[in-house]
Motif scaffolding. Structure first.
Motif, mmCIF file in Angstrom:
data_model
loop_
_atom_site.group_PDB
_atom_site.id
_atom_site.type_symbol
_atom_site.label_atom_id
_atom_site.label_comp_id
_atom_site.label_asym_id
_atom_site.label_seq_id
_atom_site.Cartn_x
_atom_site.Cartn_y
_atom_site.Cartn_z
ATOM 1 N N LYS A 1 -3.105 8.310 2.215
ATOM 2 C CA LYS A 1 -2.816 6.893 2.433
ATOM 3 C C LYS A 1 -1.484 6.717 3.170
ATOM 4 O O LYS A 1 -1.386 5.924 4.119
ATOM 5 N N SER B 1 -2.933 9.804 -2.301
ATOM 6 C CA SER B 1 -1.710 9.097 -1.958
ATOM 7 C C SER B 1 -1.099 9.635 -0.660
ATOM 8 O O SER B 1 -0.620 8.869 0.180
ATOM 9 N N GLN C 1 0.830 -1.208 0.000
ATOM 10 C CA GLN C 1 0.000 0.000 0.000
ATOM 11 C C GLN C 1 0.860 1.253 0.000
ATOM 12 O O GLN C 1 0.552 2.236 -0.694
ATOM 13 N N ALA D 1 0.979 4.000 -2.904
ATOM 14 C CA ALA D 1 0.709 5.408 -2.607
ATOM 15 C C ALA D 1 1.811 6.308 -3.165
ATOM 16 O O ALA D 1 1.548 7.422 -3.631
#
Length: 399
Positions: free
Chosen positions: A394, A391, A343, A347
């Motif tokens: 996140k 992004s 993740q 991002a």
């Protein structure tokens, strides 16, 4: 149906168990009020995917080989290779466990919970045989069939739920209810998926456009992308609307892709569980096939290997991603550390890839007369800004 083609692979990739869960939670917690975020994400995805498709048609390269070929500074090139392999290759492997588990849950809903242990390896074997066959048309037709099944199931479910059309259309007016920001970003993030840019451009780059006008090919793929991503958006809208009718304003407890089918029974009757389970199975299987494909296109392209479905190394990368997901899903392992890493990489990668894609599409040396118009660049600006914000959010939330 003749208008549909590789664009349906994009829809097949982003409509997975995660999207079903996100859309269900959005409808249950906020009703129709977040449909505007879904509309934005669909428009943004169409814009980005049509640019990736045009890059492939004009340059004859997928996004990964184009990145490798056009980054001349060695340090930046190695950084790009690391980010793409981390986000797309490792990320696809991390998310593959969820795709296989989702498809398995769908079959458990059809055949009973006691059958759960057998389905993950069976689904993985089916996916592996398709991928290792190296027959792109067979893979594409399988995915088109499964997207058709998903469309019928989820749209029919919405029709049976009978949502209020006036309330539904009111949801396209932007608003931000209390505590809804995370769900808004999740809806956008589950639709604008970076690996779809690699998957879509990689598939289209295999086409031989020398035998047809490039203008004609671009128009055909624009139609294909618009219709396919629009269909994916309609499926997501159907899930949001169904969850809104069934659960908004009620205490439903934990709601996810696995429990939603059972919880729909009071609204749709005893067959709801089986009906919804078919859709969940189709969503899980499409993502279980497309995630290894996308990972292989990205990894092979960035390493300078052949990014062709028929190539042995391509097949081995795809199968390695599939095997990792199968082991995690079958043994019940917790891939939290890998998912967090994936993740974080995604991002970081998504805004970089979007900005670089925009740069490539404005580079006359790469695109010639097919470079972006000022109008497309103007439309792209808010998309890039939202992607950067998404992004950043996140990364902060992961930290």
């Amino acid at each position: 149906m003749k208008k549909f083609g590789p664009g349906l692979l994009v829809a097949a990739a982003f409509i997975g168990p995660g999207t079903i869960t996100t859309a269900s939670v959005a409808g249950a917690n906020f009703g129709y009020t977040l449909l505007w975020a879904l509309l934005f994400s669909v428009i943004a995805t169409i814009l980005l995917q049509t640019m990736a498709a045009r890059l492939a048609l004009v340059s004859g390269q997928g996004l990964a080989p184009a990145l490798r070929a056009n980054i001349n500074q060695p340090l930046l090139k190695y950084l790009a290779i690391f980010l793409v392999i981390s986000a797309i290759g490792i990320g696809s492997a991390a998310y593959e466990a969820g795709n296989l588990s989702g498809a398995s849950l769908g079959l458990q809903g059809l055949f009973g919970q006691h059958t759960g242990s057998i389905w993950t390896p069976v689904i993985a074997l089916i996916s592996a045989l398709l991928l290792y066959s190296g027959k792109y048309k067979l893979i594409e037709r399988t995915l088109i069939f499964l997207v058709g099944v998903m469309s019928l199931v989820f749209i029919a479910t919405m029709v049976l739920a009978q949502p209020s059309l006036s309330d539904l259309f009111a949801g396209f007016k932007p608003s931000l209810p209390t505590d809804s920001l995370t769900t808004v970003l999740a809806l956008i993030g589950t639709t604008i998926v970076p690996y779809n840019l690699f998957l879509h451009s990689g598939v289209i780059a295999r086409e031989d456009t020398r035998q047809q006008e490039v203008d004609q090919a671009i128009r055909a793929h624009n139609w294909d992308t618009g219709l396919s991503v629009g269909l994916g958006g309609l499926i997501t809208l159907a899930i949001v609307a169904t969850a809104s009718v069934a659960f908004f304003g009620q205490q439903t407890g934990a709601l996810n892709a696995a429990t939603m089918a059972k919880q729909l029974e009071p609204l749709l009757g005893t067959y709801a569980q089986y009906f919804f389970a078919i859709g969940l199975f189709a969503a899980g299987l499409t993502s279980a096939i497309t995630a290894p494909l996308a990972g292989a296109y990205a990894v092979c392209g960035m390493l300078g290997a052949k990014d062709k479905v028929e190539d042995t190394r391509f097949k081995l990368v795809a199968i390695a991603i599939l095997v990792f997901g199968t082991v995690v899903a079958s043994l019940g392992l917790d891939p939290v550390a890998v998912i967090i890493f994936a993740q974080a990489s995604n991002a970081l990668l998504l805004p970089i890839v979007c900005i670089y894609l925009l740069w490539l599409l404005n580079n006359k040396a790469v695109m010639g007369q097919y470079k972006n118009s000022w109008f497309v660049n103007l439309l792209s600006l808010p998309v890039i800004i939202i992607v950067i914000g998404l992004s950043a959010y996140k990364l902060v939330s992961l930290l």
